[in-house]
Design a protein around this motif. Structure first.
Motif, mmCIF file in Angstrom:
data_model
loop_
_atom_site.group_PDB
_atom_site.id
_atom_site.type_symbol
_atom_site.label_atom_id
_atom_site.label_comp_id
_atom_site.label_asym_id
_atom_site.label_seq_id
_atom_site.Cartn_x
_atom_site.Cartn_y
_atom_site.Cartn_z
ATOM 1 N N ARG A 43 38.123 -12.074 -32.656
ATOM 2 C CA ARG A 43 38.138 -11.973 -34.114
ATOM 3 C C ARG A 43 38.816 -10.696 -34.586
ATOM 4 O O ARG A 43 39.395 -10.654 -35.662
ATOM 5 C CB ARG A 43 36.716 -12.022 -34.677
ATOM 6 C CG ARG A 43 35.966 -13.306 -34.374
ATOM 7 C CD ARG A 43 34.753 -13.465 -35.282
ATOM 8 N NE ARG A 43 33.998 -12.252 -35.481
ATOM 9 C CZ ARG A 43 32.852 -11.962 -34.861
ATOM 10 N NH1 ARG A 43 32.358 -12.822 -33.967
ATOM 11 N NH2 ARG A 43 32.208 -10.853 -35.128
ATOM 12 N N ARG A 73 46.241 -22.945 -41.495
ATOM 13 C CA ARG A 73 46.289 -22.461 -42.871
ATOM 14 C C ARG A 73 47.609 -22.820 -43.562
ATOM 15 O O ARG A 73 47.710 -22.750 -44.784
ATOM 16 C CB ARG A 73 46.134 -20.947 -42.909
ATOM 17 C CG ARG A 73 44.864 -20.405 -42.330
ATOM 18 C CD ARG A 73 44.903 -18.886 -42.230
ATOM 19 N NE ARG A 73 45.248 -18.248 -43.492
ATOM 20 C CZ ARG A 73 46.455 -17.762 -43.780
ATOM 21 N NH1 ARG A 73 47.434 -17.895 -42.913
ATOM 22 N NH2 ARG A 73 46.677 -17.194 -44.947
ATOM 23 N N MET A 123 31.935 -14.422 -45.917
ATOM 24 C CA MET A 123 31.565 -15.801 -45.565
ATOM 25 C C MET A 123 30.142 -16.155 -45.987
ATOM 26 O O MET A 123 29.863 -17.264 -46.451
ATOM 27 C CB MET A 123 31.729 -16.030 -44.057
ATOM 28 C CG MET A 123 33.149 -16.241 -43.613
ATOM 29 S SD MET A 123 33.238 -16.668 -41.844
ATOM 30 C CE MET A 123 35.003 -16.816 -41.643
ATOM 31 N N LEU A 140 41.825 -12.047 -37.164
ATOM 32 C CA LEU A 140 41.151 -13.220 -37.717
ATOM 33 C C LEU A 140 40.109 -12.857 -38.760
ATOM 34 O O LEU A 140 39.955 -13.559 -39.765
ATOM 35 C CB LEU A 140 40.512 -14.028 -36.587
ATOM 36 C CG LEU A 140 41.457 -14.788 -35.652
ATOM 37 C CD1 LEU A 140 40.648 -15.587 -34.633
ATOM 38 C CD2 LEU A 140 42.369 -15.726 -36.434
ATOM 39 N N TYR A 197 31.664 -19.727 -37.336
ATOM 40 C CA TYR A 197 32.825 -18.884 -37.027
ATOM 41 C C TYR A 197 32.524 -17.967 -35.842
ATOM 42 O O TYR A 197 33.331 -17.842 -34.908
ATOM 43 C CB TYR A 197 33.193 -18.082 -38.274
ATOM 44 C CG TYR A 197 34.318 -17.094 -38.094
ATOM 45 C CD1 TYR A 197 35.641 -17.519 -38.012
ATOM 46 C CD2 TYR A 197 34.051 -15.723 -38.028
ATOM 47 C CE1 TYR A 197 36.674 -16.600 -37.877
ATOM 48 C CE2 TYR A 197 35.075 -14.808 -37.885
ATOM 49 C CZ TYR A 197 36.390 -15.249 -37.800
ATOM 50 O OH TYR A 197 37.411 -14.341 -37.652
ATOM 51 N N ALA A 244 43.920 -21.676 -35.457
ATOM 52 C CA ALA A 244 43.219 -21.186 -36.652
ATOM 53 C C ALA A 244 44.212 -20.658 -37.679
ATOM 54 O O ALA A 244 44.084 -20.912 -38.889
ATOM 55 C CB ALA A 244 42.226 -20.091 -36.261
ATOM 56 N N ARG A 277 35.883 -12.536 -43.103
ATOM 57 C CA ARG A 277 34.580 -12.660 -42.454
ATOM 58 C C ARG A 277 33.441 -12.013 -43.251
ATOM 59 O O ARG A 277 32.349 -12.617 -43.379
ATOM 60 C CB ARG A 277 34.672 -12.053 -41.037
ATOM 61 C CG ARG A 277 33.339 -11.894 -40.316
ATOM 62 C CD ARG A 277 32.701 -13.245 -40.035
ATOM 63 N NE ARG A 277 31.458 -13.127 -39.313
ATOM 64 C CZ ARG A 277 30.274 -12.822 -39.858
ATOM 65 N NH1 ARG A 277 30.182 -12.625 -41.175
ATOM 66 N NH2 ARG A 277 29.192 -12.735 -39.122
ATOM 67 N N PHE A 294 40.379 -14.613 -42.453
ATOM 68 C CA PHE A 294 39.376 -15.550 -42.965
ATOM 69 C C PHE A 294 38.262 -14.851 -43.748
ATOM 70 O O PHE A 294 37.264 -15.473 -44.088
ATOM 71 C CB PHE A 294 38.780 -16.358 -41.808
ATOM 72 C CG PHE A 294 39.760 -17.307 -41.193
ATOM 73 C CD1 PHE A 294 40.056 -18.515 -41.805
ATOM 74 C CD2 PHE A 294 40.416 -16.988 -40.019
ATOM 75 C CE1 PHE A 294 40.982 -19.386 -41.249
ATOM 76 C CE2 PHE A 294 41.344 -17.855 -39.455
ATOM 77 C CZ PHE A 294 41.624 -19.058 -40.075
ATOM 78 N N THR A 349 50.136 -12.883 -45.232
ATOM 79 C CA THR A 349 48.715 -12.546 -45.284
ATOM 80 C C THR A 349 48.468 -11.061 -45.500
ATOM 81 O O THR A 349 47.442 -10.677 -46.057
ATOM 82 C CB THR A 349 48.017 -12.966 -43.979
ATOM 83 O OG1 THR A 349 48.516 -12.170 -42.892
ATOM 84 C CG2 THR A 349 48.265 -14.441 -43.690
#
Length: 494
Positions: free
Chosen positions: A123, A144, A103, A94, A114, A140, A100, A98, A89
């Protein structure tokens, strides 16, 4: 015997593998090969690093002292390394994983869901020390993962493991190999990792799945700790263990249905207190008897059918103590009891007597030393087709066994002290915590190192290091040569 692929997920999973490494060193699994892979985002975790150190010491020892006349170091080891599920990654929290900030434009209203599921601290906290005992964070990240994440490249840790596994499964002359996963279900990494990785492995080996045991030992709560003193806002909390376990088992049921052949659930009603830590090198918890039981579940799993999902539980006779008869039933239990007792007596005799005697022999000279040690000439006698005790090759073998014996006795002492009420269990090893060869009380009566009420007092008095030396001295010397032969003669006599 079947070759074994042990996958320790998270710190507790790594500790189970540590126990398995020592059982394999003593010969519980015969001439099989034990392959080890650790899965953890916290690669510097103290539990993981100690396991890897003990694996390396066992490997080094096996390479120079293995394949003797006893079960000691009869099997091989293979280290596949440590795999970080976040390695692809490039991010360590987080919000970054993801994305954020994007989003709102990618999926309207997803940002609100979320934000409701994760606090701002969860997060944004860095995951360099793992998933901080939070199953929601671990799930979480693990959700993935796809099959390609555990197969990419022949030279990756997973690629090497699957190459070896497929070769084992397709060798007609070999027994069915086994993959065994270990991890806690009350923390972060193991709770999410065991079912997810088990499912991905099952998908990867589907063509030869019918020839591979795929088992798992999820650990229920068995230790506790207070809040860390490093002012971390996101950390594992003992008070959440029960709720974490309930949620993790539900997650396990949903995501690992029909994946494993046998699942072993292990825990302890009374928690052993550990020092608090949020991870990293400071998280180095002592070994625990639950992890020994977890390692023994591998032996039971080898006897169970493939593709028949079942769960196994175990209990002990007394809540306040652990005795040898509490170990799993069957021949593996008898072998484990015998080999663990033999291993403690052997490691102690070597580290605190024979190793020191060989050092004295080099200082005094072989001829002078042999006058008071009849056993010595069975193994070291220049001019009689036996090596000199001063040979560098012999000394390197001694060094390898010194390192292994120190690690093994340290592990056994921690197992003995792991009961919640501080009462010694299985072994009586209070005096060897520091493993200092010279600055410790000398124990001549080896039987007292093992707590076994079935052994009479007269037998205990006869079980001495002096008697071991007599037995070794009386062995035929024609086939004996050097440190390798001495080590196996000692193990046999113990």
């Amino acid at each position: 015997m079947s070759n074994i692929y042990a996958i320790g997920i998270g710190g507790s999973g790594a500790k189970c593998v540590e126990s398995l490494v020592f059982l394999h060193s003593l010969g519980l699994f015969g001439k099989s090969r034990l392959g080890v892979l650790i899965v953890d985002a916290d690669s510097n975790n103290g539990n993981t690093q100690r396991t890897l150190t003990n694996l390396r010491r066992s490997t080094d020892c096996q390479q120079v002292l293995g394949q003797g006349k006893t079960p000691f170091l009869a099997g091989e080891f293979r280290d596949y390394g440590v795999w970080d599920p976040l390695s692809d990654t490039g991010t360590r929290n987080l919000d970054q994983i993801f994305n954020r900030p994007a989003m709102a434009s990618i999926a309207p209203n997803l940002e609100y869901l979320y934000d409701a599921l994760y606090s701002p601290e969860e997060r944004q906290v860095l995951l360099d020390v793992g998933f901080r005992g939070r199953p929601p964070i671990g799930s979480a990240v693990m959700s993935r993962l796809e099959a390609s994440d555990v197969t990419t490249g022949r030279n990756t840790v997973w690629g090497r493991l699957f190459d070896d596994l497929e070769a084992d499964a397709n060798t007609a002359a070999s027994d069915n190999p086994t993959i065994h996963l270990f991890g806690s279900v009350f923390g972060g990494t193991g709770a999410s990792g065991v079912p997810t990785i088990g499912k991905l492995i099952s998908q990867q080996i589907r063509e030869y799945r019918h020839r591979v045991h795929l088992n798992a030992t999820p650990l229920l709560p068995y230790f506790s700790f207070n809040k860390p003193e490093d002012e971390q806002q996101v950390y594992a909390e003992t008070r959440s263990f029960t709720l974490n376990t309930q949620a993790a088992l539900q997650y396990f049921q949903e995501h690992a249905k029909d994946v494993f052949d046998t699942i072993y659930l292990l825990g302890n009603q009374d928690s052993t207190p550990y020092s608090p830590s949020t991870g990293g090198t400071q998280q180095r918890n002592d070994a625990h008897f639950v992890e020994l039981f977890a390692a023994l579940s591998v032996a039971d799993g080898l006897k169970q059918p493939i593709a028949k999902t079942q769960a196994a539980f175990i209990s002990r006779a007394s809540r306040d103590r652990v005795v040898w008869t509490d170990l799993p039933d069957g021949s593996s239990s008898d072998s484990a009891r015998k080999l663990l007792g033999k291993g403690v007596r052997f490691a102690y005799s070597w580290l605190f007597n024979f190793s020191l005697e060989l050092k004295d022999a080099r200082e005094q000279g072989a001829k002078q030393f042999a006058k008071g040690a009849p056993w010595f000439l069975n193994f070291y006698a220049p001019g009689r087709n036996k090596p000199a005790v001063t040979d560098e090759a012999q000394r390197s073998k001694e060094d390898a066994l010194d390192a292994w014996a120190e690690s093994f006795l340290g592990w056994a002492q921690q197992i003995a002290a792991s009961n919640h009420n501080q009462e010694q269990i299985l072994f009586n090893l209070q005096g060897v915590q520091n493993n200092n060869q010279k600055n410790r009380p000398y124990q001549e009566f080896l039987g007292r190192l093992v707590i076994d009420g079935s052994v009479s007092e007269s037998e205990l008095r006869r079980d001495t290091i002096a008697r071991l030396k007599e037995a070794i001295a009386n062995q035929s010397s024609s086939q004996q040569s050097g440190t390798h032969s001495l080590v196996h003669a000692l193990f046999e006599a113990c």
